[in-house]
Design an enzyme around this catalytic site. Sequence first.
Site, PDB file in Angstrom:
ATOM      1  N   ALA A   1       0.396  -1.580   0.280  1.00 27.62           N
ATOM      2  CA  ALA A   1       0.240   0.156   0.125  1.00 27.62           C
ATOM      3  C   ALA A   1       0.787   1.069   0.161  1.00 27.62           C
ATOM      4  CB  ALA A   1      -0.720  -0.411   1.002  1.00 27.62           C
TER       5      ALA A   1
ATOM      6  N   HIS B   1      -5.876 -11.998  -1.538  1.00 30.10           N
ATOM      7  CA  HIS B   1      -4.606 -11.447  -1.828  1.00 30.10           C
ATOM      8  C   HIS B   1      -4.903 -11.466  -3.119  1.00 30.10           C
ATOM      9  CE1 HIS B   1      -0.909 -10.939  -2.981  1.00 30.10           C
ATOM     10  NE2 HIS B   1      -0.214 -10.685  -1.360  1.00 30.10           N
TER      11      HIS B   1
ATOM     12  N   ASP C   1      45.841   8.824  -8.014  1.00 30.88           N
ATOM     13  CA  ASP C   1      44.747   9.218  -7.659  1.00 30.88           C
ATOM     14  C   ASP C   1      46.189  10.741  -6.014  1.00 30.88           C
ATOM     15  OD1 ASP C   1      42.524   9.476  -5.393  1.00 30.88           O
ATOM     16  OD2 ASP C   1      43.010   7.451  -5.020  1.00 30.88           O
TER      17      ASP C   1
HETATM   18  C1  SPV Z   1      38.803   5.569  -3.522  1.00 31.93           C
HETATM   19  O1  SPV Z   1      37.867   4.534  -4.283  1.00 31.93           O
HETATM   20  O2  SPV Z   1      39.301   6.465  -4.165  1.00 31.93           O
HETATM   21  C2  SPV Z   1      38.723   5.266  -2.502  1.00 31.93           C
HETATM   22  C3  SPV Z   1      39.042   3.612  -1.473  1.00 31.93           C
HETATM   23  O3  SPV Z   1      38.898   6.134  -2.496  1.00 31.93           O
HETATM   24  S1  SPV Z   1      40.978   2.994  -1.767  1.00 31.93           S
HETATM   25  O4  SPV Z   1      41.067   3.076  -3.386  1.00 31.93           O
HETATM   26  O5  SPV Z   1      40.506   2.372  -1.326  1.00 31.93           O
HETATM   27  O6  SPV Z   1      41.577   4.142  -1.134  1.00 31.93           O
HETATM   28 MG    MG Z   2      39.835   7.840  -2.294  1.00 30.45          MG
END
Ligand code: SPV
Ligand code: MG
Length: 425
Positions: free
Chosen positions: A3, A82, A198
Amino acid sequence: MAADIIHPGHLNIIDEGAKLGDVVVGLLTDSAIAAYKRVPHMRYDQRLAVVEHLKGVGRVVAQEQLDYRPNLRKLKPDYLLHGSDWQAGVMNGPRQQARETMAEWGGEVVEPAYTEGISSTRLISGVKEAGVSPDARLAQLTRLLEVKPTIRGMEAHNGLSAHIVDRVTVPDANGVRTGFDVIWISSLTDSMAKGKPDNESVDFSSRLVTINQVLEASTKPVIVDGDSGGHDQHFAQMVRTLERLGVSAVVIEDKAGLKRNSLHEDTHAHIQETKEAFSRKIRAGIKARRTDNFMVIARIESLIVGSGHDDAIERAKAYLGAGASAIMIHSKDATGADVKRFSKVYNTLPNRRPLMMVPTSYNAVSEAELTSWGANIVVYANHLLRAAYPAMEQAAQKILQHGRALEAEQLCLPIPDFLKLITDE
Ligand code: SPV
Ligand code: MG
């Protein structure tokens, strides 16, 4: 019934029931619905308020699971009604059990014919196609955390990968289709997809391009990797921007200096921020947000940088005290034993909030086990891009090896299917 969206099909069943006697509605709870189809749009108390006022309804009882037997045994009704749609799919098992149980006291099962052309699932998919507003998307994450013990996230690094995360589902043993609940914007995959390391060299403006692509190509809630969050003032601005876009949460990690990826082999590559300075940053983020639904998730790197279990616990207490909406604990231990040990203590904290884990290194531990440790959010942080890379490299090699593209075709999605993936309809 669930619902969640009342339609003539519900009214028909109630009318048929009222012809037979006093009507008691078994109303599925939020977690019962979330476990088999989706998070209901209205909370249980809201759905209860609506159903109680429907003509013909005498009483409403909570049904905690799809299994009808506990309520049936309690009420011993003369009739169970039902909609006939429960004869197929995931409802078939509960239907059989309900029929056997009703037979115990000679009760009758009545299955009014499914009202053609209308169902809440159909109505909801129509709404989904129309898209989702930023506010509605933002609020989905806290709602998911309320109704599911653990939610599952997958990374996306552009519109196409978001399209995959949005749509992919597989049937479980009971035929219930499961998919991903949330999308993770990873600093690692966003950087790598842009040909960068990164280490925060992809700035926030560039990350926003990816975030916008993901928001456009999906309707699921989004959690953004905010790296270290930068200076407090910059982090406050980031929170405002993300919240305005309809992102549900940002994760910041307690690293300082040149941030490196946590899975980096060299543990000495990292400098951990002080507990005090990082707590200030969390406070700045929490103060900047406009709604309580936007989550600032504090990520603890003590197990990554080697400052240890006790430090991780102290930081969890400090970050929760600073107002963090959730904690992420990270580790690159292949067994996840340190995460398990942390969770055990974390779960006893009086102001415990949701716990997030990213099991890239401890990938043999199942989601069910992570749930038993206390994980509320489990994120697969980089797998789509890592899967794409070898496939793309192989296709490139095949073309070079053969001096034509025929041999690469077997690795590729056929063009007609590719064109059908995303259309202008
Ligand atoms: C990302 O995915 O960028 C993270 C996780 O920060 S790790 O890569 O494990 O640091
Ligand atoms: Mg990261």
